[in-house]
Each structure stands twice: as C-alpha cells, then as structure tokens.
Design a protein around this motif. Structure first.
Motif, PDB file in Angstrom:
ATOM      1  N   LEU A 138       0.831  -1.213   0.000  1.00  0.00           N
ATOM      2  CA  LEU A 138       0.000   0.000   0.000  1.00  0.00           C
ATOM      3  C   LEU A 138       0.862   1.258   0.000  1.00  0.00           C
ATOM      4  O   LEU A 138       0.557   2.228  -0.694  1.00  0.00           O
ATOM      5  N   GLN A 139       1.938   1.249   0.776  1.00  0.00           N
ATOM      6  CA  GLN A 139       2.806   2.432   0.815  1.00  0.00           C
ATOM      7  C   GLN A 139       3.525   2.641  -0.507  1.00  0.00           C
ATOM      8  O   GLN A 139       3.753   3.783  -0.923  1.00  0.00           O
ATOM      9  N   LYS A 140       3.851   1.557  -1.162  1.00  0.00           N
ATOM     10  CA  LYS A 140       4.631   1.661  -2.395  1.00  0.00           C
ATOM     11  C   LYS A 140       3.774   2.008  -3.611  1.00  0.00           C
ATOM     12  O   LYS A 140       4.233   2.738  -4.493  1.00  0.00           O
ATOM     13  N   GLY A 141       2.525   1.503  -3.645  1.00  0.00           N
ATOM     14  CA  GLY A 141       1.800   1.649  -4.907  1.00  0.00           C
ATOM     15  C   GLY A 141       0.375   2.137  -4.857  1.00  0.00           C
ATOM     16  O   GLY A 141      -0.189   2.463  -5.905  1.00  0.00           O
ATOM     17  N   LEU A 142      -0.272   2.210  -3.672  1.00  0.00           N
ATOM     18  CA  LEU A 142      -1.691   2.577  -3.647  1.00  0.00           C
ATOM     19  C   LEU A 142      -1.926   3.987  -4.179  1.00  0.00           C
ATOM     20  O   LEU A 142      -2.829   4.203  -5.003  1.00  0.00           O
ATOM     21  N   HIS A 143      -1.136   4.949  -3.742  1.00  0.00           N
ATOM     22  CA  HIS A 143      -1.336   6.326  -4.190  1.00  0.00           C
ATOM     23  C   HIS A 143      -1.177   6.447  -5.695  1.00  0.00           C
ATOM     24  O   HIS A 143      -1.943   7.173  -6.355  1.00  0.00           O
ATOM     25  N   GLN A 144      -0.215   5.744  -6.241  1.00  0.00           N
ATOM     26  CA  GLN A 144      -0.012   5.792  -7.697  1.00  0.00           C
ATOM     27  C   GLN A 144      -1.214   5.208  -8.435  1.00  0.00           C
ATOM     28  O   GLN A 144      -1.692   5.788  -9.413  1.00  0.00           O
ATOM     29  N   LEU A 145      -1.717   4.076  -7.958  1.00  0.00           N
ATOM     30  CA  LEU A 145      -2.880   3.456  -8.606  1.00  0.00           C
ATOM     31  C   LEU A 145      -4.097   4.375  -8.518  1.00  0.00           C
ATOM     32  O   LEU A 145      -4.871   4.484  -9.489  1.00  0.00           O
ATOM     33  N   LEU A 146      -4.280   5.040  -7.384  1.00  0.00           N
ATOM     34  CA  LEU A 146      -5.427   5.938  -7.222  1.00  0.00           C
ATOM     35  C   LEU A 146      -5.244   7.213  -8.038  1.00  0.00           C
ATOM     36  O   LEU A 146      -6.203   7.689  -8.665  1.00  0.00           O
ATOM     37  N   ASP A 147      -4.046   7.754  -8.042  1.00  0.00           N
ATOM     38  CA  ASP A 147      -3.799   8.978  -8.818  1.00  0.00           C
ATOM     39  C   ASP A 147      -4.053   8.751 -10.304  1.00  0.00           C
ATOM     40  O   ASP A 147      -4.636   9.602 -10.990  1.00  0.00           O
ATOM     41  N   GLU A 148      -3.623   7.604 -10.794  1.00  0.00           N
ATOM     42  CA  GLU A 148      -3.771   7.294 -12.222  1.00  0.00           C
ATOM     43  C   GLU A 148      -5.110   6.638 -12.545  1.00  0.00           C
ATOM     44  O   GLU A 148      -5.383   6.288 -13.695  1.00  0.00           O
ATOM     45  N   ASN A 149      -5.931   6.440 -11.503  1.00  0.00           N
ATOM     46  CA  ASN A 149      -7.287   5.885 -11.682  1.00  0.00           C
ATOM     47  C   ASN A 149      -7.253   4.535 -12.413  1.00  0.00           C
ATOM     48  O   ASN A 149      -8.050   4.274 -13.315  1.00  0.00           O
ATOM     49  N   ARG A 150      -6.349   3.661 -12.004  1.00  0.00           N
ATOM     50  CA  ARG A 150      -6.201   2.338 -12.634  1.00  0.00           C
ATOM     51  C   ARG A 150      -7.167   1.363 -11.963  1.00  0.00           C
ATOM     52  O   ARG A 150      -6.837   0.640 -11.037  1.00  0.00           O
ATOM     53  N   THR A 151      -8.394   1.398 -12.471  1.00  0.00           N
ATOM     54  CA  THR A 151      -9.483   0.667 -11.816  1.00  0.00           C
ATOM     55  C   THR A 151      -9.279  -0.844 -11.846  1.00  0.00           C
ATOM     56  O   THR A 151      -9.614  -1.531 -10.874  1.00  0.00           O
ATOM     57  N   ASP A 152      -8.740  -1.374 -12.937  1.00  0.00           N
ATOM     58  CA  ASP A 152      -8.538  -2.832 -13.010  1.00  0.00           C
ATOM     59  C   ASP A 152      -7.550  -3.299 -11.947  1.00  0.00           C
ATOM     60  O   ASP A 152      -7.774  -4.322 -11.273  1.00  0.00           O
ATOM     61  N   ASP A 153      -6.461  -2.562 -11.800  1.00  0.00           N
ATOM     62  CA  ASP A 153      -5.461  -2.927 -10.795  1.00  0.00           C
ATOM     63  C   ASP A 153      -6.005  -2.735  -9.377  1.00  0.00           C
ATOM     64  O   ASP A 153      -5.714  -3.536  -8.475  1.00  0.00           O
TER      65      ASP A 153
END
Length: 832
Positions: A361-376
């Motif tokens: 979560l610390q490494k990748g959650l913000h990036q996934l949410l910022d880029e709106n990568r819904t599948d991931d």
C-alpha cells in the motif's frame, strides 16, 4: 353342550398334529425357496463364468450382490425331480397335498478337499501376481471359495491368502533397495513406484473378485478383520512405502516435480496425480507428504515475495500473486488432495500478501489511485479480501489518501478559483472507484465520508463560501453550459459536498447574498432550478435554515403583483383627468418618459444593504414619489427605504453607427446620462455630480471605460481609475448587437462585501452561542465549566474554539445572566 374329557383330549391331539403339519409345510416351503435360489444361482454363475476374466471388480460385485449364500450347492436335486414328476402326474383341477422333506444331512467332503482346493486357489493368485493366465475358470474358483467358506474354512483361507500376498509384496521391495534403487533418478524412481502401485491395485482387484464370497461373509461378520482391499493396502504400506528410504525418495521426487512445475517447466501431471492418490489411499498423505510440501511452499514463496517486492512495480506484483494463486488452485483441482486446499492457499496468501500488506500500500496505492487504474485497484481489493486484516489495512490507507489529496485542494489558496470543481471531480472519481473496484463496501464508503468531512473543514469557512459562489455561478442566467437535467445532477453533487461542511451558516450567508443579487438583477437562469436548490437545502437542514430564502421568493412574487396594480393605477389616471392631488400626480406622470419597476423587500429576509444616497435624475425622483404615494395609500404605517445599489436600467443611446440599447446598472446609467449635457468630465466632477461613493464610482467608471464594451474613453489609458482622469463619450462605439450588456458590476463581489458577510456570520454566531448558553443554564440551573462546554458542542452546529466559548461565558457573567460559584470558580449558576 360342553365337551366331555375324552373329546377335549382328542381335540388337543388333533391341534398338535395340525401345528406339526404347519411347521413341516413352513420348512418345506423354505427348502423349496432354497432350491429355486439354487437354480437362479447356477444361472448367474454361468453368466459370470462366460464373462471376460479381466472385467472390472464393480461388474463382478453387481453379479454377486444379487446372490444369496447357498449351502445345498453340493447336493443332488433328486428330491426336486421327484416332486416335479408327482406334480406333473396330478390331474388338472384336483388339489393334492405337497410334502417336501428336509435334507437328511450335510454332504461330506473328501479328505484332501481343503488342501487341493487351496492349491488351486493359490495357483490362481500366483498367476495373477506373475501376470500369467489362470488355469481354472473364475466361476470354478469363485465356487471353490464359496464351498470352503460354507464348510468353516474361511479363517484358514483368509490367513493363507494374506501370507501369499505378503510374500509377493515383500519380494517387490527389492527393486527399490540397494544399488538397483540408487541408480535411478527421481523421475524414473517415481515411475517405477507408480508401476508397482498400479500393478498391486490391479492384482488386488482380481484377487478380490475371486475371493469375493470370503469378503462378503467372513469379513463382514468379523469387525476386527480387514477387507481384502484394505489388507492389500496395509501390506503395501507396511512393506514398501513405510520403508524409510523408499518413502523419502518418493516424497523428494514429488516435491522436485512440483517445484519444477512452479518454475515453469512441463512435468508429468498424471504421475503426480497417481502417486499422491496412492499416499492418500494408504492414509499417509498428511504426515509423509503434506507437512513437507507446505514447508517447501512456505520457503519458496517467502523468498519469492521478498525478492519481487523489491524488483517489480506493485501492479505487476499483484498480477504475479494472482497468477500464483490460480496455479496453486489448478494443482489442487488436478492432482492434490482436497484436504491440502485450505493450508496451501493460506500459505501462499500469507507469504505473498499477508507479510507485505503495508509495503504494497505504501509503495503503490497512491499511484494506482492517482492514475485511476481501476482494473489494478479491483485486483488489489480482491487479493486483500483474502487475507486477514487485509481490507482493514486497505481501508485505513484509502482514508489517508483521500485526506491527503483533498487537503492539497482545500488548503492551497491558489486553488480557490477551481476548488469546488476539483472537489466535485475528486468525489466522482472516488465514487467510481468505490463502485467498480471496492464492491461498494459500506466500510469503505463510511471511511470516504469521514475523510471528506475531515479535510474539507481543515480550512474554516472558505470551502463553504466557495461552494455557495459555485452554486451562484451555475444558477446565473449566463450559464449555458448545461441542460436542466445536467444542472439538477450538478446540484445533487453540490449537496453532497454541502453535507460535509461544518460551517453551514457561512454557506447560508453567501448563498443568501448571491441569491438576492440574482433575483433583483434578474440574472437567475431558471426559477425551477432555484426552487429545486431551495428544496434540497430545506430537506437537508430543515425549514428554519431556508425560511428567509423562501421569504425572498415570496417578496419577489408580491412585488410583481404590486407592480401590476401600480401599472393599473397609472393607466387609470391617464384615462381620467382627476382634480386636486390627482391632478398633481397626473402632471408628474405626464412629464416622465421612463418606465419604473420596484421590488418591495422585507428587511428581515434580505441581506443588509448599507443605505447610499445618490443624485438621481429629476424624472426618476418624481416617479419614486408617485410610487411612494401609491404604496403608502394601500399600506399605511409602513416605511419605504430606497436601495439604489442593486438597481439596473436600460438606456437608449445614439452613436454614429446607429442606435443601441445599453443594459447597465443604476450607477452606470447615472454616469452615462451626464454625457447628455457634455462630452468630457473628470473623475472628481463625476463623483460630485452623481454622489456615488468613491470606491463604487471607480468600479463603475472602470466597467464603462476599460471593459469589452467601451462606451466612454478614459484618458490616460489604463485599467485603474485615478483622480484627474478624463472621460469622454465614445461616439464611434460599434457593436454587432442592438442590446448590449455592459459588465454587470453588481454581480461582482467586492472585497468589502466579502468581509462584511463574514463579519455578519461571526456576529450571528456570537448570538447563537449566547442563546445556547442561556438555554442550557436555564434548564440545568447549575453546571461545571466542563459540562457546559460539552453541552454547547452538542448543540452548536458550527465549529467553535474553546477560547471563544469562554469569552461568551464571561460576557454573560458580566451581563448578569449567570454567576460563578463563590467556592468553586469552575461552577456556574443561572441567574433568574
């Protein structure tokens, strides 16, 4: 007539004879059934003997299941033949007594029957073990087993068979021991073990089919004796698989094949399935294989998780974890025992997910949410839902992300112009993620609401003010961006943000001020949209919140009715030349060439406007006097106060290019009318002539000389209006439209207006705090400071600091609404 003694004795003998006769008939009937069963039995045996000797055991079981034990198989059927012939000789239609007698005794076997029969059976067993042909038919062998069991030789038969099978299995172990077994690599060793197992199973099926009668009688009657199949499993387990070297090499080979498959190599899955099935059948699967398999799995995935967390992006890592779980599930379906499913899946989930929850979560959650990568994000949610505390951890970081991202929007003053739109876009994005990725999880929804409420109130009052202004911009007549349906959806979204705001009184103040401007200047886009917004606010905050706003709409409706009556009043005097006062009114009306519309406002409903005296044209002053006379004649005792601040006019102007109509404010019209008497005026002269306040005048001149439609020219040029600037009528003004809207300066909020609105909200809050304190003290009579403050926080609907509450308490003490306890300074008493 009672019987005599002799008669009773004779009747007793007759009754006994009858009972004996009935018993004989019952016995004879049973024997008859036995003979009939023999005939059926022989027919079934005949069918059985002519079937394929290598057919499956299930078919043989079915043929034998319909058979019953027959202890007369070795006896001739002379009795049956005699009875049949006697029945044939009887005449039709005549009833003849049938007498069936029991066998005289059990037939005897010759002396060597036991040894000879066993040798025959042993030869068949040896042939099966050596995979050679059997000398005797299966029917004959089966019958021999049945005969021996019928003559109480079952124990000897079972023990002898077990000895033969055990000798054969003991001999098989030699191929896996010593140099012969050490020379084989893992795969060849596994194949050899598998062949031995498959041969053993096939042989036990054949042996059981021959000794089935033994299995169905002796074994079933003795609970301490294993079935033939279980006996074979016990022997194989005892003499082959329980051997330490064989078991170790077998399990090592199985683990090696599984490891190769996990590394992407192709392996013989059917071999794995067969051998794991063998361990399961032998009931050593768990202790011999599963424990070591789970240990190796944990070791493999622990190392893999640590390595890949450093090497790969989070999205790539999540897809790898999902792939691993699918692979393990496939193994479970194809060749693993189902008892392994739960510990295996738990092991993989723990090592690849559970140990790395926070890091992922610390490494990748913000990036996934910022880029709106819904599948991931959907994959992340599904994977975390499989791990204990996974969703709880994800939910916590989800809330932290919303607070962090939202705070960057709210706290930064540079984003004030776009704050509300960015908040709406962010809310839409969050809602989409909740629905499409997080399965509309209620806990995640509640966390989102709490997070929005937290960050949106970090900056007191400003978000409420900007939301009110955003609604104003959407409800103005100039907003052509959206249809009515889109506008309604936008208002619904605005109400969602409105719910998160603590200072709703700030929103009310600014919304009320902007609504007043829209109504008075005639800039409302849609009455339906205005009333829809009002209805939403009422539903959300109650009738008290919107009572003044509703009053504003009522005033506008009443004003329209008053103007209708006023027009009728003017028309009446235009048609009827009245005398006296009426002649004066008519004279004034005849000298006026303007059309006046007046809005009558109730002061308690509308924002407070500072009275401003300006020099109106004589025609307008006379028109005001006419209206005043008309209104006060109908409503005596009322007082009219003219507010020119929000007045607006339509002027007709003559330019060289032609006539135009200018839609301007009242202050703009006062400036423009001056140019009927001259072409060039200074700032000081215009101020003196119109009487407009200095700051308001500069805004007005700026809108006429520095905007898009420049109907007057400023000298020198520039955006700011200074003392000594000259203003000239622009006779060369051109525009493609006939009616031109000069910049509506009333709709623009000045800094002074903003400050005044905020100050009024602050003052209203002081009154509300005072009222709440008095209300609480009047009810409770005596309270400590801590309890009073706690009660105030529960009752007040806006954020307030403890220091502010303390000031209001001190103020009420000074005004004798309450007093301090003489002995305890932290306790207050209400003063009646």
């Amino acid at each position: 007539m009672p019987f005599s003694n002799a008669t009773r004795k004779k009747a007793s003998h007759d009754q006994q004879d009858t009972e004996r006769s009935q018993r004989k008939r019952r016995v004879s009937g049973e024997n008859r059934q036995g003979l009939a069963g023999l005939k059926r039995h022989k027919q079934e045996d005949s069918d059985f003997c002519h079937s394929d000797p290598h057919h499956s055991s299930s078919q043989m079981d079915e043929s034998v299941n319909s058979r019953k034990p027959n202890f007369s198989a070795l006896v001739g059927s002379n009795g049956l033949t005699n009875r049949a012939s006697s029945l044939a000789n009887s005449k039709p239609g005549t009833a003849k007594k049938l007498v069936i007698k029991n066998f005289k005794g059990k037939p005897k076997l010759h002396d060597n029957y036991k040894e000879e029969t066993w040798m025959k059976l042993r030869g068949a067993v040896d042939a099966i073990h050596k995979s050679t042909s059997i000398k005797y038919s299966l029917e004959e062998l089966y019958q021999a087993v049945e005969n021996m069991c019928s003559h109480k030789m079952a124990v000897m038969l079972y023990d002898s068979l077990k000895v033969v099978c055990e000798e054969h299995i003991k001999h098989q172990i030699t191929q896996f021991k010593g140099n012969q077994g050490d020379e084989l690599d893992s795969v060849l060793f596994l194949r050899k073990i598998n062949k031995c197992w498959q041969d053993h199973c096939r042989q036990m099926i054949m042996i059981r089919s021959i000794f089935l009668f033994l299995d169905r009688t002796y074994v079933l009657q003795n609970s301490m004796v294993s079935s033939l199949w279980d006996m074979g499993l016990d022997l194989f387990r005892q003499h082959i698989i329980s051997d330490t070297s064989v078991q170790t090499k077998t399990v090592d080979g199985l683990l090696l094949l599984i490891e190769r498959e996990r590394n992407g190599e192709m392996v013989d899955r059917s071999l794995l399935k067969s051998l794991l099935g063998m361990l399961s059948d032998l009931q050593i699967y768990k202790e011999a294989f599963e424990v070591r398999f789970l240990q190796e799995t944990e070791r493999l995935y622990a190392a893999e998780g640590q390595r890949l967390m450093q090497e790969r992006e989070i999205a790539e890592y999540l897809h790898h974890v999902d792939k691993r779980l699918e692979e393990e599930q496939d193994r479970l379906m194809f060749y693993m025992d189902q008892s392994t499913q739960k510990p295996l899946v738990s092991c993989v989930e723990k090592q690849l997910l559970g140990e790395h929850l926070v890091n992922i979560l610390q490494k990748g959650l913000h990036q996934l949410l910022d880029e709106n990568r819904t599948d991931d994000l959907k994959l992340l949610y599904n994977l975390f839902s499989r791990v204990k505390a996974g969703l709880e951890t994800l939910c916590q970081h989800w809330g932290d992300y919303i607070k962090a991202f939202g705070s960057t929007i709210v706290i930064n003053p540079e984003k004030d112009k776009t704050m509300v739109q960015e908040l709406l876009d962010f809310k839409d994005k969050v809602d989409n993620i909740l629905q499409s990725c997080f399965s509309s999880n209620e806990k995640f929804i509640n966390t989102m609401k709490e997070s929005f409420e937290t960050f949106i109130n970090k900056r007191l009052n400003k978000p409420a003010e900007l939301i009110a202004k955003y609604v104003d911009s959407k409800l103005r007549a100039g907003n052509k961006e959206a249809t009515e349906e889109e506008l309604e959806r936008m208002l619904d979204k605005i109400m969602v943000l409105f719910r998160f705001i603590h200072g709703k009184d700030v929103f009310e103040a600014f919304y009320k001020k902007d609504l007043a401007k829209r109504l008075l200047v005639g800039k409302s886009a849609s009455v339906d949209a205005e009333k829809s917004m009002l209805s939403k606010l009422k539903q959300e905050c109650g009738g008290a919140f919107t009572s003044k706003l509703e009053g504003m709409f009522k005033d506008m409706e009443l004003s329209r009715d008053i103007m209708v009556h006023f027009k009728q009043f003017l028309l009446y005097y235009a048609q009827h030349k009245a005398k006296g006062v009426d002649e004066h009114i008519q004279h004034q009306k005849d000298s006026i060439s303007i059309d006046l519309t007046v809005n009558i406002l109730t002061m308690g409903y509308w924002p407070t406007y500072i009275p401003m005296e300006v020099h109106l044209p004589p025609e307008m002053v006379r028109y005001q006097e006419i209206f005043k006379s008309f209104y006060l004649a109908k409503h005596s005792g009322r007082k009219l106060q003219w507010q020119p601040t929000l007045g607006h006019c339509v002027l007709r102007a003559d330019f060289r290019a032609g006539k135009k109509e200018l839609q301007v404010s009242l202050f703009q019209s006062l400036v423009l009318i001056m140019f009927n008497d001259g072409d060039d005026f200074t700032t000081e002269y215009i101020k003196q002539y119109t009487g407009i306040e200095d700051g308001e005048l500069r805004r007005t001149l700026q809108s006429l000389a520095c905007g898009k439609a420049r109907v007057i020219i400023k000298t020198p040029k520039g955006k700011d209006v200074e003392d000594g600037d000259q203003f000239t009528f622009n006779n060369d003004f051109k525009h493609k439209l006939y009616r031109i809207k000069i910049n509506q300066i009333q709709m623009k909020e000045t800094q002074e207006e903003n400050v005044n609105t905020t100050e009024r909200v602050f003052q209203d809050r002081q009154y509300q705090i005072d009222a709440a304190i008095v209300r609480i003290m009047k009810t409770r009579k005596t309270l400590t400071h801590t309890l009073l403050v706690s009660e105030l926080y529960n009752q007040l609907k806006f954020p307030v600091k403890p220091a502010d509450l303390k000031k209001r308490i001190e103020s009420l003490i000074d005004r004798d609404y309450m007093e301090r306890d003489k002995e305890n300074s932290n306790q207050y008493h209400y003063v009646a």
